[in-house]
Write a protein that holds these residues in place. Structure first.
Motif, PDB file in Angstrom:
ATOM      1  N   THR A   1       0.871  -1.172  -0.057  1.00 13.76           N
ATOM      2  CA  THR A   1      -0.041   0.007  -0.009  1.00 13.76           C
ATOM      3  C   THR A   1       0.944   1.347   0.156  1.00 13.76           C
ATOM      4  OG1 THR A   1      -1.748  -1.043   1.226  1.00 13.76           O
ATOM      5  CG2 THR A   1      -1.637   1.282   1.417  1.00 13.76           C
ATOM      6  N   PHE A   2       1.918   1.163   1.005  1.00 18.20           N
ATOM      7  CA  PHE A   2       2.706   2.321   0.953  1.00 18.20           C
ATOM      8  C   PHE A   2       3.269   2.577  -0.354  1.00 18.20           C
ATOM      9  CE2 PHE A   2       6.952   4.262   1.593  1.00 18.20           C
ATOM     10  CZ  PHE A   2       6.247   5.212   2.404  1.00 18.20           C
ATOM     11  N   VAL A   3       3.696   1.650  -1.026  1.00 21.10           N
ATOM     12  CA  VAL A   3       4.522   1.675  -2.632  1.00 21.10           C
ATOM     13  C   VAL A   3       3.285   2.355  -3.505  1.00 21.10           C
ATOM     14  CG1 VAL A   3       5.398   0.506  -4.420  1.00 21.10           C
ATOM     15  CG2 VAL A   3       6.434  -0.154  -1.971  1.00 21.10           C
ATOM     16  N   ARG A   4       2.118   1.597  -3.426  1.00 17.72           N
ATOM     17  CA  ARG A   4       1.139   2.267  -4.184  1.00 17.72           C
ATOM     18  C   ARG A   4       0.709   3.826  -4.394  1.00 17.72           C
ATOM     19  NH1 ARG A   4       1.693  -2.662  -5.934  1.00 17.72           N
ATOM     20  NH2 ARG A   4       0.235  -3.868  -7.200  1.00 17.72           N
TER      21      ARG A   4
ATOM     22  N   ILE B   1       2.352   6.077  -2.724  1.00 18.65           N
ATOM     23  CA  ILE B   1       3.808   6.862  -3.379  1.00 18.65           C
ATOM     24  C   ILE B   1       3.842   6.969  -4.854  1.00 18.65           C
ATOM     25  CG2 ILE B   1       6.360   7.042  -3.417  1.00 18.65           C
ATOM     26  CD1 ILE B   1       4.908   7.875  -0.573  1.00 18.65           C
ATOM     27  N   CYS B   2       3.643   5.649  -5.547  1.00 22.97           N
ATOM     28  CA  CYS B   2       3.267   5.839  -6.990  1.00 22.97           C
ATOM     29  C   CYS B   2       2.119   6.315  -7.558  1.00 22.97           C
ATOM     30  CB  CYS B   2       3.764   4.509  -7.648  1.00 22.97           C
ATOM     31  SG  CYS B   2       5.430   3.960  -6.992  1.00 22.97           S
ATOM     32  N   ARG B   3       0.989   6.396  -6.736  1.00 25.26           N
ATOM     33  CA  ARG B   3      -0.028   6.947  -7.029  1.00 25.26           C
ATOM     34  C   ARG B   3      -0.862   5.906  -8.185  1.00 25.26           C
ATOM     35  NH1 ARG B   3       0.717  13.496  -7.722  1.00 25.26           N
ATOM     36  NH2 ARG B   3       1.480  13.619  -5.553  1.00 25.26           N
ATOM     37  N   GLU B   4      -0.659   4.730  -7.768  1.00 19.01           N
ATOM     38  CA  GLU B   4      -1.408   3.838  -8.838  1.00 19.01           C
ATOM     39  C   GLU B   4      -2.675   3.333  -8.268  1.00 19.01           C
ATOM     40  OE1 GLU B   4       0.998   0.166  -8.920  1.00 19.01           O
ATOM     41  OE2 GLU B   4       3.043   1.352  -9.171  1.00 19.01           O
ATOM     42  N   GLY B   5      -3.531   3.428  -9.538  1.00 20.72           N
ATOM     43  CA  GLY B   5      -5.184   2.861  -9.490  1.00 20.72           C
ATOM     44  C   GLY B   5      -5.823   3.809  -8.727  1.00 20.72           C
ATOM     45  N   VAL B   6      -5.580   5.075  -8.818  1.00 16.42           N
ATOM     46  CA  VAL B   6      -6.283   6.205  -8.093  1.00 16.42           C
ATOM     47  C   VAL B   6      -6.773   6.929  -9.271  1.00 16.42           C
ATOM     48  CG1 VAL B   6      -6.537   8.182  -6.773  1.00 16.42           C
ATOM     49  CG2 VAL B   6      -4.826   6.494  -6.058  1.00 16.42           C
ATOM     50  N   SER B   7      -8.000   6.971  -9.551  1.00 18.24           N
ATOM     51  CA  SER B   7      -8.776   7.624 -10.712  1.00 18.24           C
ATOM     52  C   SER B   7      -9.282   9.244 -10.298  1.00 18.24           C
ATOM     53  CB  SER B   7      -9.834   6.878 -11.076  1.00 18.24           C
ATOM     54  OG  SER B   7     -10.962   6.754 -10.406  1.00 18.24           O
ATOM     55  N   HIS B   8      -9.405   9.489  -9.235  1.00 12.81           N
ATOM     56  CA  HIS B   8      -9.926  10.902  -8.682  1.00 12.81           C
ATOM     57  C   HIS B   8      -9.237  11.095  -7.669  1.00 12.81           C
ATOM     58  CE1 HIS B   8     -12.897  10.790 -11.903  1.00 12.81           C
ATOM     59  NE2 HIS B   8     -13.366   9.575 -11.562  1.00 12.81           N
TER      60      HIS B   8
END
Length: 186
Positions: A174-177, A179-186
């Motif tokens: 989760t921390f990695v995601r 930081i990388c802003r993966e999977g966030v649409s809004h």
């Protein structure tokens, strides 16, 4: 063990993040009308409803539905709402829900009270017995991009694999995601 871990980590995080949370609250207050926090009615363990706080990222007249169901959801964002959502900073007040015992750090994300399809599928599969989480296996694997059925499949997989080690693994991912802003649409 999980509850003790959640409680200690949430208390530490709340202490460490209290000053940034204070300034984020001021930004919300000074950039849009309405309260700093948005209290969302969510479905918790055993399908009990609880109120979950978030930093308000949407205008006060936004319908209480999942973001993906809104027509042009970006038009409802406050001036800093997009930033709060992309960085997941709007989720920080949920530390209160963890301390209170309504949520855990890891588990299926709590459904909105009106997401009947998601609630029904989770109930059929026994996922509703799990404590909802700040993050979860479905969050790691797609977050906002996943259709309901696929979210539930990940929730079932979490139910089958759940352990303290798996939870630590998911917290790290989760921390990695985030930081990388993966999977966030809004």
């Amino acid at each position: 063990m999980k509850r003790l871990f959640d409680l200690l980590l949430a208390l530490i995080a709340l202490i460490v993040l209290s000053i940034p949370l204070f300034f984020l609250g001021l930004l919300v207050k000074f950039t849009s009308k309405g309260p700093i926090l948005y209290w969302s009615d969510r479905v918790g363990r055993n399908n009990l409803i609880f109120s979950m706080p978030k930093l308000r990222s949407m205008q006060i007249d936004t319908p209480a539905v999942a973001t993906h169901l809104l027509n042009q959801p970006d038009r409802y964002l406050t001036s800093i709402g997009g930033f709060l959502r992309r960085t997941s900073l709007d989720e920080l007040p949920q530390l209160w829900s963890i301390i209170k015992g309504d949520m855990s750090f890891v588990g299926p994300r709590p459904a909105l009270f009106n997401q009947d399809d998601l609630i029904a599928l989770r109930s059929q599969c026994g996922v509703h017995h799990l404590m909802p989480g700040l993050t979860g296996w479905a969050q790691i694997n797609g977050r906002d991009d996943l259709p309901t059925l696929q979210k539930v499949e990940y929730d079932i997989e979490y139910l089958q694999k759940k352990s303290f080690g798996f939870d630590l693994y998911l917290l790290g991912l989760t921390f990695v995601r985030v930081i990388c802003r993966e999977g966030v649409s809004h």
